[in-house]
Design an enzyme around this catalytic site. Sequence first.
Site, PDB file in Angstrom:
ATOM      1  N   GLU A 157      44.449  40.939  43.837  1.00  0.00           N
ATOM      2  CA  GLU A 157      43.856  41.447  42.600  1.00  0.00           C
ATOM      3  C   GLU A 157      44.976  42.098  41.834  1.00  0.00           C
ATOM      4  OE1 GLU A 157      42.741  44.062  39.911  1.00  0.00           O
ATOM      5  OE2 GLU A 157      42.150  45.141  41.717  1.00  0.00           O
ATOM      6  N   CYS A 169      42.857  49.217  36.896  1.00  0.00           N
ATOM      7  CA  CYS A 169      43.049  47.841  36.454  1.00  0.00           C
ATOM      8  C   CYS A 169      41.875  47.371  35.606  1.00  0.00           C
ATOM      9  CB  CYS A 169      43.261  46.912  37.655  1.00  0.00           C
ATOM     10  SG  CYS A 169      42.157  47.228  39.022  1.00  0.00           S
TER      11      CYS A 169
END
Length: 542
Positions: free
Chosen positions: A293, A327
């Site tokens: 990720e 994020c």
Amino acid sequence: MGNGFFQVPTAINEPILAYAPGSVEREEVLKQYKAYYNGSIEIPMYIGKKKIKSGTTKPMSPPHDHQHIVGSYHIAEKSHVIEAIDSALKARDSWANLTWEQRAAIFLKAAELIAGPYRAKINAATMIAQSKNIHQAEIDAACELIDFLRFNVEYMSQIYEEQPDSAEGIWNRVEYRPLEGFIYAITPFNFTAIAGNLPASAAMMGNVVVWKPSDSQIFSAKVIVDIFKEAGLPDGVINVIYGDPVMITKNILSSPDFAGIHFTGSTHVFKEIWKQIGNNIHTYKTYPKIVGETGGKDFILAHSTANPKQVATAIVRGAFEFQGQKCSAASRVYLPKSKSDKILDLVKKDIESFNPPGSPEDMSNFITAVIHEGSFNKLVKYIDQAKKDKKAKIIAGGNYDKSKGYFIEPTVILTTDPKYTTMETELFGPVVTIYIYDDKDWAKTLKLVDSTSEYALTGAILSTDRYAIDEATKALQNAAGNFYINDKPTGAVVGQQPFGGARASGTNDKAGSAQNLLRWVSPRLIKETFVTPEDYRYSFLG
């Protein structure tokens, strides 16, 4: 030995404590914060049963008070990387052959330790190491990590329970084997829960791990190690090393026994690792699992029917919680011209209500520091450029100071160019850029949102028009792996919103779900025939 089909405790999300003034939890975490802040800890590497001190150390300081040292950690040399791999491989057979309910019990105990005696410790460590205010520490280091551990045990049992059908006279069954080799876990600074989950999820499925935490998170990573050890995790299952990421990764990826990587970090680094794995592919005993990720340039898109207060709150929370260092943080916003003045006035009013950035020990502070000087300098560069550019205007914030801590004011940039650099570039800080579109250009704006960024992690649409919501949901189906309707694009909860994105945002293997755990097993089908044929001839032969 007794046997049974074991039903694990039903996973529930850990309740979030309020830390209101005068509460017991507030007093406990502040007491622990002071103890850590005024102490000095020397953190070794953990390889097998050894606590290794290389003799080469680096200091640890809170980002909000960077001249104050709270301890140091030891740096790995090449020999330590090799030793960590060997230690993992030596532990593999015993760990892989341990019955699954025994593995499950270790991580369930870890969850209970975090919920109880370690809650103040892991939250206070996260406040110091990563400058999270107490709410952000609580939802991350305590609640989310607890949720990962509990829900992953439940998902593990569901995976093992899933079995093929069997025809008459045969029995088909599937074993979910751990991968043949070891897993490399690389974890980021911004979430203590991710730091704990990446090695633990792979280990839970019977794998052994070499774990490299971010240099900026080692202080709170030490608490995770303490928790796993007290929970009974055997030596060598998760080996922890720190230091030069290039050197460590090069040696890890050179091992024939490398079987997979569990990664959260930057897109560029992940792509470089993927390339190294490809270059080494003939070295490996098996095809490595690659799970990552990475970055995000997450959007909020408001429709002309959206409620201005709801949009403003989504922007302020989505962009500025934990200084925008998620994020999933909102960093590009598209507002309809008809509502933009009202929304922007509300955003500015909220920002004006913030205390100046400061220490998380002062629980009236919503904003604290960014993680380190490199991040500070990068953000300052973009803020200063926006002050000069004709296509950009800073309408809130824009000030910064690193004399004591790496403090950057929450900053709002208004641009007339939808492809302005801060609409496209991941900044990872408390900076959000807003573009105003004509209401009539709604359909064009949907295409603009979809095409502006290389990332596809999270995004949000706010509207009271169900047709517009449906249109956006379809048009933006590839723009975000986690898509939010009438909410901010952050705050995914384990067991409710499995997290991950595609495009340059990663492999979308959805941390906090069974999909992720399935990456850490290699199924073996066993077919047993009870009456074995003794003649090759089939009926059609007569």
